[in-house]
Design an enzyme around this catalytic site. Structure first.
Site, PDB file in Angstrom:
ATOM      1  N   ASP A   1     -92.216  79.801  54.892  1.00  0.00           N
ATOM      2  CA  ASP A   1     -92.125  79.164  53.578  1.00  0.00           C
ATOM      3  C   ASP A   1     -93.482  79.307  52.889  1.00  0.00           C
ATOM      4  O   ASP A   1     -94.478  79.660  53.509  1.00  0.00           O
ATOM      5  CB  ASP A   1     -91.663  77.715  53.684  1.00  0.00           C
ATOM      6  CG  ASP A   1     -92.596  76.864  54.530  1.00  0.00           C
ATOM      7  OD1 ASP A   1     -93.634  77.373  54.941  1.00  0.00           O
ATOM      8  OD2 ASP A   1     -92.278  75.696  54.778  1.00  0.00           O
TER       9      ASP A   1
ATOM     10  N   ASP B   1     -81.735  76.035  56.699  1.00  0.00           N
ATOM     11  CA  ASP B   1     -82.733  75.564  57.656  1.00  0.00           C
ATOM     12  C   ASP B   1     -82.881  74.067  57.475  1.00  0.00           C
ATOM     13  O   ASP B   1     -82.632  73.548  56.384  1.00  0.00           O
ATOM     14  CB  ASP B   1     -84.101  76.238  57.425  1.00  0.00           C
ATOM     15  CG  ASP B   1     -84.879  75.543  56.321  1.00  0.00           C
ATOM     16  OD1 ASP B   1     -85.799  74.772  56.642  1.00  0.00           O
ATOM     17  OD2 ASP B   1     -84.553  75.732  55.130  1.00  0.00           O
TER      18      ASP B   1
ATOM     19  N   CYS C   1     -69.518  71.712  75.268  1.00  0.00           N
ATOM     20  CA  CYS C   1     -70.720  72.502  74.957  1.00  0.00           C
ATOM     21  C   CYS C   1     -71.192  73.303  76.171  1.00  0.00           C
ATOM     22  O   CYS C   1     -71.168  72.818  77.300  1.00  0.00           O
ATOM     23  CB  CYS C   1     -71.828  71.557  74.483  1.00  0.00           C
ATOM     24  SG  CYS C   1     -73.379  72.388  74.098  1.00  0.00           S
TER      25      CYS C   1
ATOM     26  N   CYS D   1     -74.350  74.680  76.306  1.00  0.00           N
ATOM     27  CA  CYS D   1     -75.810  74.808  76.269  1.00  0.00           C
ATOM     28  C   CYS D   1     -76.401  74.534  77.653  1.00  0.00           C
ATOM     29  O   CYS D   1     -75.757  73.889  78.490  1.00  0.00           O
ATOM     30  CB  CYS D   1     -76.413  73.874  75.223  1.00  0.00           C
ATOM     31  SG  CYS D   1     -76.594  72.154  75.753  1.00  0.00           S
TER      32      CYS D   1
ATOM     33  N   CYS E   1     -76.176  70.768  78.655  1.00  0.00           N
ATOM     34  CA  CYS E   1     -74.841  70.263  79.001  1.00  0.00           C
ATOM     35  C   CYS E   1     -74.315  70.876  80.301  1.00  0.00           C
ATOM     36  O   CYS E   1     -73.490  70.265  80.983  1.00  0.00           O
ATOM     37  CB  CYS E   1     -73.863  70.514  77.858  1.00  0.00           C
ATOM     38  SG  CYS E   1     -74.138  69.418  76.450  1.00  0.00           S
TER      39      CYS E   1
ATOM     40  N   HIS F   1     -80.075  71.068  73.114  1.00  0.00           N
ATOM     41  CA  HIS F   1     -78.652  70.820  72.841  1.00  0.00           C
ATOM     42  C   HIS F   1     -78.341  70.878  71.340  1.00  0.00           C
ATOM     43  O   HIS F   1     -77.405  71.572  70.919  1.00  0.00           O
ATOM     44  CB  HIS F   1     -78.207  69.455  73.384  1.00  0.00           C
ATOM     45  CG  HIS F   1     -76.847  69.070  72.860  1.00  0.00           C
ATOM     46  ND1 HIS F   1     -75.684  69.611  73.363  1.00  0.00           N
ATOM     47  CD2 HIS F   1     -76.474  68.266  71.819  1.00  0.00           C
ATOM     48  CE1 HIS F   1     -74.657  69.144  72.658  1.00  0.00           C
ATOM     49  NE2 HIS F   1     -75.114  68.327  71.716  1.00  0.00           N
TER      50      HIS F   1
END
Length: 376
Positions: A89, A271, A309, A311, A314, A340
């Site tokens: 940015d 974002d 999930c 991930c 998890c 997560h």
């Protein structure tokens, strides 16, 4: 270069080719403000959570460790170890968020650094020079983000200045990309649409900046305190005037529901610090809604955060264990939860892309737009 592959209503499915790889869109960009995701994640962790783009902060990296140092060490990609696209940015948002520490003039903005109070000047040329030093894939134009609600006359004058600054950014970027020692001579430039919540200003500004034929276009100055209905109204008003063959980015947004609404209105990139920030406090996204892992009811809960999930968190840990880590003040709690939440966001984007591929996006949106933002 952006390629539109498919459309469902205004929602777009595309590909964005960059010198550091191709991004499948719609996509969520993971915020690594100072070159790392808060909560103890490195650039190497991002691969495991399906991240496509890392977003770094020009202003913060300029202060620490200094863009000259990053440049000397080979640019952000070498410095952080991330080999995919990086968006930086412009520092323009700090003009907004550090309003007590700055003065805005035509030449640029005079700051007092929030770290040590030292005087800093940043204008369009300085912002481009810093971002060129960092060697990011995409540089954002230097703009002014105005607080909502704002006075019409101030918003109009600010839009006009942002356009003048954008032309200076483009000229400076062209000059920097032509230098023999530039880290990334293929650095792209995105312009930012401003105009607060005034539709006529937004449309006029979008028309003006579209003529500059930039690499992409962002909608800035939203999600800064206005009602979400105003945000959706502005996106819908601006969208018809955004070039169809260029990528579109909604800055600093937002919740899963915001993202689904944004995609349905033609946005390609998002974002937000919110999923990682919330994770560090134990507020976790699941397909059934948002849970607070600190609650007593999870004390003996052997289920993962979200049973659907995949991930790393998890797959390995229970709600009871993660709750214990928070109560014990262990840093691991933050790390596991940030992994997560970001995996959840990147999977959400994957499912959105799949729904667009299959022509079922509207059904997917209707199913999840409210539930994902609901606290359980």
């Amino acid at each position: 270069m952006y390629t539109l592959l498919k459309q469902e209503g205004t929602a777009r499915r595309g590909e964005f080719k960059t010198v550091h790889g191709t991004v499948q869109t719609p996509a969520f960009m993971n915020v690594a403000t100072a070159g790392a995701i808060k909560g103890g994640l490195s650039s190497y962790d991002l691969k495991d959570i399906k991240c496509q783009v890392q977003l770094c902060n020009t202003y913060h990296l300029h202060l620490r460790p200094g863009d000259d140092l990053v440049n000397e060490l080979g640019g952000l990609h070498k410095f952080t170890g991330w080999d995919g696209p990086i968006l930086t940015d412009s520092g323009g948002f700090q003009v907004f968020s550090l309003s007590k520490l700055r003065k805005i003039k035509e030449e640029g903005v005079y700051f007092n650094a929030h770290t040590d109070g030292r005087k800093i000047f940043m204008g369009p040329e300085e912002s481009m020079q810093i971002q060129s030093h960092l060697g990011s894939t995409i540089a954002m134009a230097f703009d002014e983000c105005v607080e909502n609600p704002a006075k019409y006359e101030y918003s109009k004058a600010s839009c006009e200045r942002t356009t003048r600054w954008l032309k200076r950014c483009k000229a400076e970027m062209d000059r920097l990309n032509a230098l023999p020692d530039t880290v990334n001579p293929h650095q792209m430039l995105f312009g930012i649409n401003q105009g607060c919540t005034f539709e006529d200003l937004r449309i006029q500004h979008m028309k003006e900046i579209a003529e500059l034929d930039l690499d992409g276009y962002a909608i800035g100055g939203l999600a800064v305190g206005e009602p979400k209905e105003d945000m959706y109204r502005i996106i819908s008003a601006v969208e018809p005037y955004m070039p169809k063959d260029k990528i579109r980015y909604l800055m600093g947004v937002g919740t899963p529901g915001n993202i689904l609404e944004g995609v349905s209105r033609g946005v390609d990139l998002f974002d937000c610090v919110m999923p990682s920030r919330n994770a560090r406090h134990g507020h976790l996204f699941t397909k059934a809604g948002i849970i607070n892992i600190n609650n007593e009811k999870y004390k003996k809960d052997t289920l993962p955060i979200d049973p659907t999930c995949h991930c790393p968190t998890c797959q390995r840990h229970s709600r009871a264990y993660i709750r214990h880590l928070f109560k014990a003040g262990e840093m691991l709690a933050m790390r596991l939860c940030v992994i997560h939440n970001l995996y959840f966001y990147n999977t959400l984007m994957e499912e959105i892309r799949e729904a667009l591929d299959n022509g079922t996006f509207n059904e997917y949106k209707e199913k999840y737009v409210d539930v994902l933002d609901t606290r359980i």
